[in-house]
Design a protein around this motif. Structure first.
Motif, PDB file in Angstrom:
ATOM      1  N   TRP A   1      -1.877   6.697  10.687  1.00 49.98           N
ATOM      2  CA  TRP A   1      -0.466   6.978  10.394  1.00 49.98           C
ATOM      3  C   TRP A   1       0.415   6.542  11.559  1.00 49.98           C
ATOM      4  N   GLU A   2       1.600   6.065  11.222  1.00 52.76           N
ATOM      5  CA  GLU A   2       2.573   5.716  12.260  1.00 52.76           C
ATOM      6  C   GLU A   2       3.865   6.473  11.999  1.00 52.76           C
ATOM      7  N   LEU A   3       4.374   7.091  13.050  1.00 55.83           N
ATOM      8  CA  LEU A   3       5.633   7.828  12.934  1.00 55.83           C
ATOM      9  C   LEU A   3       6.810   6.856  13.099  1.00 55.83           C
ATOM     10  N   ASP A   4       7.676   6.846  12.096  1.00 54.42           N
ATOM     11  CA  ASP A   4       8.916   6.059  12.153  1.00 54.42           C
ATOM     12  C   ASP A   4      10.029   7.071  12.399  1.00 54.42           C
ATOM     13  N   LEU A   5      10.323   7.314  13.679  1.00 58.81           N
ATOM     14  CA  LEU A   5      11.239   8.401  14.042  1.00 58.81           C
ATOM     15  C   LEU A   5      12.668   8.197  13.528  1.00 58.81           C
ATOM     16  N   PRO A   6      13.254   6.970  13.675  1.00 62.45           N
ATOM     17  CA  PRO A   6      14.642   6.793  13.193  1.00 62.45           C
ATOM     18  C   PRO A   6      14.795   7.137  11.714  1.00 62.45           C
ATOM     19  N   ASN A   7      13.796   6.802  10.894  1.00 63.95           N
ATOM     20  CA  ASN A   7      13.892   7.082   9.454  1.00 63.95           C
ATOM     21  C   ASN A   7      13.212   8.392   9.046  1.00 63.95           C
ATOM     22  N   ARG A   8      12.681   9.103  10.048  1.00 62.75           N
ATOM     23  CA  ARG A   8      12.001  10.388   9.803  1.00 62.75           C
ATOM     24  C   ARG A   8      10.952  10.259   8.700  1.00 62.75           C
ATOM     25  N   LYS A   9      10.030   9.326   8.941  1.00 64.64           N
ATOM     26  CA  LYS A   9       8.956   9.117   7.962  1.00 64.64           C
ATOM     27  C   LYS A   9       7.644   8.893   8.709  1.00 64.64           C
ATOM     28  N   ILE A  10       6.530   9.249   8.060  1.00 64.77           N
ATOM     29  CA  ILE A  10       5.228   8.814   8.585  1.00 64.77           C
ATOM     30  C   ILE A  10       4.613   7.879   7.542  1.00 64.77           C
ATOM     31  N   ARG A  11       4.135   6.728   8.031  1.00 62.33           N
ATOM     32  CA  ARG A  11       3.644   5.697   7.112  1.00 62.33           C
ATOM     33  C   ARG A  11       2.147   5.502   7.318  1.00 62.33           C
ATOM     34  N   PRO A  12       1.365   5.636   6.225  1.00 61.22           N
ATOM     35  CA  PRO A  12      -0.085   5.522   6.372  1.00 61.22           C
ATOM     36  C   PRO A  12      -0.598   4.104   6.112  1.00 61.22           C
ATOM     37  N   THR A  13      -1.687   3.749   6.816  1.00 63.17           N
ATOM     38  CA  THR A  13      -2.447   2.532   6.508  1.00 63.17           C
ATOM     39  C   THR A  13      -3.869   2.962   6.185  1.00 63.17           C
ATOM     40  N   GLU A  14      -4.330   2.590   4.988  1.00 62.54           N
ATOM     41  CA  GLU A  14      -5.696   2.972   4.580  1.00 62.54           C
ATOM     42  C   GLU A  14      -6.712   2.212   5.425  1.00 62.54           C
ATOM     43  N   CYS A  15      -7.760   2.917   5.862  1.00 59.03           N
ATOM     44  CA  CYS A  15      -8.865   2.229   6.538  1.00 59.03           C
ATOM     45  C   CYS A  15      -9.805   1.667   5.470  1.00 59.03           C
ATOM     46  N   ASN A  16     -10.356   0.509   5.754  1.00 58.08           N
ATOM     47  CA  ASN A  16     -11.214  -0.159   4.768  1.00 58.08           C
ATOM     48  C   ASN A  16     -12.676  -0.041   5.195  1.00 58.08           C
ATOM     49  N   THR A  17     -13.437   0.765   4.440  1.00 51.43           N
ATOM     50  CA  THR A  17     -14.861   0.934   4.773  1.00 51.43           C
ATOM     51  C   THR A  17     -15.748   0.148   3.802  1.00 51.43           C
ATOM     52  N   GLY A  18     -15.140  -0.753   3.052  1.00 54.30           N
ATOM     53  CA  GLY A  18     -15.917  -1.607   2.134  1.00 54.30           C
ATOM     54  C   GLY A  18     -16.613  -0.784   1.071  1.00 54.30           C
ATOM     55  N   LYS A  19     -17.916  -1.053   0.904  1.00 50.04           N
ATOM     56  CA  LYS A  19     -18.670  -0.334  -0.138  1.00 50.04           C
ATOM     57  C   LYS A  19     -19.123   1.043   0.323  1.00 50.04           C
ATOM     58  N   LEU A  20     -18.929   1.305   1.608  1.00 44.24           N
ATOM     59  CA  LEU A  20     -19.389   2.586   2.170  1.00 44.24           C
ATOM     60  C   LEU A  20     -18.459   3.708   1.727  1.00 44.24           C
ATOM     61  N   LYS A  21     -18.963   4.623   0.899  1.00 40.21           N
ATOM     62  CA  LYS A  21     -18.159   5.758   0.445  1.00 40.21           C
ATOM     63  C   LYS A  21     -18.674   7.008   1.151  1.00 40.21           C
ATOM     64  N   ARG A  22     -17.840   7.600   1.967  1.00 39.20           N
ATOM     65  CA  ARG A  22     -18.269   8.744   2.771  1.00 39.20           C
ATOM     66  C   ARG A  22     -17.202   9.837   2.779  1.00 39.20           C
ATOM     67  N   ILE A  23     -17.667  11.087   2.943  1.00 38.19           N
ATOM     68  CA  ILE A  23     -16.744  12.199   3.220  1.00 38.19           C
ATOM     69  C   ILE A  23     -16.813  12.444   4.728  1.00 38.19           C
ATOM     70  N   VAL A  24     -15.664  12.352   5.388  1.00 36.83           N
ATOM     71  CA  VAL A  24     -15.619  12.474   6.848  1.00 36.83           C
ATOM     72  C   VAL A  24     -15.349  13.927   7.237  1.00 36.83           C
ATOM     73  N   LYS A  25     -16.194  14.466   8.129  1.00 38.85           N
ATOM     74  CA  LYS A  25     -16.026  15.850   8.592  1.00 38.85           C
ATOM     75  C   LYS A  25     -15.274  15.928   9.913  1.00 38.85           C
ATOM     76  N   CYS A  26     -15.398  14.864  10.743  1.00 38.00           N
ATOM     77  CA  CYS A  26     -14.762  14.923  12.063  1.00 38.00           C
ATOM     78  C   CYS A  26     -14.414  13.510  12.529  1.00 38.00           C
ATOM     79  N   ILE A  27     -13.383  13.416  13.377  1.00 41.38           N
ATOM     80  CA  ILE A  27     -13.031  12.115  13.962  1.00 41.38           C
ATOM     81  C   ILE A  27     -12.839  12.258  15.463  1.00 41.38           C
TER      82      ILE A  27
END
Length: 616
Positions: A183-209
């Motif tokens: 996510w990137e914070l766009d402070l002037p417009n008061r928005k947070i914009r997400p970029t999806e991470c691409n894990t290809g065919k790997l489908k996982r549930i993430v517990k921690c980062i």
């Protein structure tokens, strides 16, 4: 330190035995390297590593669910759970002052995770499953800047957030599918914009980062037991491992050391040091139950590990050996017993075990474990030579308090589990109560026992038994709304008191001409022992049952605790509350006053044991 509570002074909390090991990354080391920070119930505890001295941050109204510490150490943030339909608070604490800096209220029902930006500018908060939103807060103004749903689609459940280490405008979220985003914070417009991470065919549930110190990559621990390495700039998967031996029951927590190697804690209790290149295990230790926290002290020469068994360990990087530094119950404490005539030792019981403690040191002296069973009640025999205990498998077990050796088992003592127990002063008899309502008297003989009598008047579970000091009478409290005074020489009932309540506990006044009872009707009632009449009725609690009552040896005070999570000290003659103790996060299950009349112990459904001091 008397804080007024509706004009009633507060009890002074002296020590807490307990740690909520179910809060992921709940155990932290403060950047000053001198304090551990961790949750228990609705309290955040600061514990000095050097001497174990504790301080307490009070402000939450329900269990603390997540903790974060800012990089500078100026702030601690903690989030809590709340009831469905209610908002859950985030508190930012001023660390130096040990006070509340801000209270933030937006998320519904639960705060799942918190993270500070690297320069203490912002705090990101993540709501639980019923909320699903991410909010960015400005720490200086104490206001929300903006928010967004954590997941691209409604089915996704986000579990964790982590901030960049170099950029106040970048953070990462992860959980089930569709929530692994930068996510990137766009402070002037008061928005947070997400970029999806691409894990290809790997489908996982993430517990921690865990984000690398230079922000080059992020590591994601998964429920499948592997670790994904993702480029933070591109959002692309660059590596995944270990290839052969995955972590059993998932990866719960990861920390990156200065060397680049990783510390990894799994759901099955393995704690490993593994290589940064191929995730290969270099060193491994097996701990009791799942690892939920890894806290690095300073440069990483020393680290602390917390587990679901509510245990804390200290490790040195060089020898990688586990040193157990703190233990506590990880399920509801059912009962507490004090050794007769002294103010030093007490015992507690819960699922699977009985533990013995010294009043001055919050350190476990002895643990007696009976796997897969629950101990409902316990008592010390007056001579101090044995602990008698009541178990849900219908057995009475007698143990030696020094060694924990099993001295005697009474099989099939009660058909629906043994629910209450007490021993006579002469140490020759035990009175037990069961789930079916029967009261039984047992004679103890050298290396054996004999059932003297079964008394069947109660219609429901016997919750509490107290024996008169002459060993000739006892009183039993039951969920059938009756307390019965029994002659335990002739085995007949002498008196019955009845109320519209499920009785939880009963006590003789030390002079033994009166009883006091409590239960689900929230009342504390005084009764005359001889004619069974009610003498006095006090409003014991505004909400919920009273589960524990105990009278001081001089009879001047008694203490109560229950579902309202408050410890109350009462003046017996006046019938008024003199002190209130506020710190429990779960329903209070039992309370005891020690013979010095200045120390109280209370236990609760979240596994906590609290020691209080009353200013006499």
């Amino acid at each position: 330190m008397a804080v007024e509570t509706h004009g009633v002074p507060q009890l002074e909390l002296e020590a807490v035995i307990g740690f909520n090991g179910h809060v992921f990354s709940g155990l932290r080391v403060h950047p000053d390297r001198e304090h551990l920070i961790y949750p228990l119930g609705c309290t955040v505890i600061l514990k000095r590593i050097k001497d174990g001295k504790q301080e307490f941050l009070h402000g939450h109204t329900n269990n603390v669910s997540c903790i974060s510490v800012s990089k500078s150490g100026s702030y601690i943030a903690s989030g809590q759970v709340n009831f469905m339909g209610f908002k859950a608070t985030v508190i930012i604490w001023d660390y130096a002052q040990r006070t509340i800096y801000a209270q933030l209220l937006l998320h519904k029902a639960k705060v799942e995770a918190l993270a500070f930006s690297p320069n203490d500018k912002y705090l990101v908060s993540l709501g639980g499953q019923d909320d699903g939103s991410i909010v960015i807060w400005n720490i200086e103004t104490k206001q929300a800047i903006c928010g967004s749903p954590a997941s691209a689609h409604s089915a996704g459940h986000c579990l964790t957030v982590q901030y960049s280490n170099t950029n106040d405008n970048i953070f990462v979220s992860a959980g089930s599918s569709g929530t692994l985003r930068v996510w990137e914070l766009d402070l002037p417009n008061r928005k947070i914009r997400p970029t999806e991470c691409n894990t290809g065919k790997l489908k996982r549930i993430v517990k921690c980062i865990e984000v690398a110190e230079d922000d080059q990559f992020i590591l994601c621990g998964t429920t499948s037991g592997d670790i994904m390495k993702i480029n933070l700039k591109t959002g692309l998967l660059s590596d995944c491992g270990p290839v052969k031996t995955k972590y059993s029951l998932g990866v719960n927590v990861i920390r990156i050391l200065k060397s680049g190697n990783l510390l990894v804690g799994s759901g099955s209790g393995t704690f490993t040091l593994c290589s940064k290149t191929n995730f290969k295990t270099l060193k491994e230790v097996q701990l009791e139950k799942g690892v939920t926290s890894i806290a690095i002290r300073g440069e990483g020469q020393q680290f602390f590990v917390g587990t679901e068994a509510a245990q804390m360990y200290r490790f040195n990087y060089v020898d990688f050996k586990a040193e157990l530094i703190s233990t506590s119950h990880n399920s509801a404490v059912k009962d507490v017993a004090i050794t007769f005539g002294t103010s030093e030792l007490f015992a507690t019981c819960s699922e699977e075990d009985i533990r013995l403690w010294h009043i001055d040191k919050p350190k476990e002296l002895l643990r007696i474990t009976v796997p897969n069973m629950t101990c409902n009640s316990l008592d010390f025999m007056a001579d101090g030579h044995s602990i008698i205990s009541a178990w849900n498998d219908g057995k009475i077990r007698v143990f030696a308090p020094e060694s924990g050796r099993l001295m005697l088992v009474i099989d099939n003592a009660h058909r629906m589990g043994v629910t209450a127990i007490a021993g006579t002063r002469d140490c020759k008899r035990i009175v037990s109560g069961g789930g079916e309502g029967q009261v039984r008297v047992w004679e103890l003989q050298p290396r054996c026992h004999r059932l003297l009598e079964t008394m069947k008047e109660h219609k429901a579970t016997v919750a509490c038994i107290k024996i008169k000091s002459d060993d000739k009478e006892c009183v039993t409290a039951s969920a059938d709304g009756a307390c019965i005074i029994w002659d335990i020489v002739r085995f007949v009932s002498l008196q019955m008191v009845i109320a519209n309540t499920l009785f939880r506990t009963v006590c003789y006044h030390p002079e033994e001409y009166q009883l006091i009872t409590s239960g689900t009707d929230r009342k504390v009632t005084y009764w005359d022992v001889y004619d069974g009449s009610a003498i006095r009725e006090l409003e014991g609690s505004q909400s919920g049952a009273i589960n524990g009552v105990h009278i001081s040896q001089d009879g001047k005070h008694f203490v109560t605790g229950g579902d309202d999570k408050l410890v109350k000290v009462w003046d017996y003659m006046e019938g008024v509350v003199t002190h209130v103790g506020i710190a429990h996060g779960g329903s209070i299950t039992s309370t005891k006053i020690f013979s010095n009349n200045q120390t109280l112990v209370s236990t609760s459904a979240d596994g906590a044991i609290l020691r209080w001091r009353t200013a006499e």
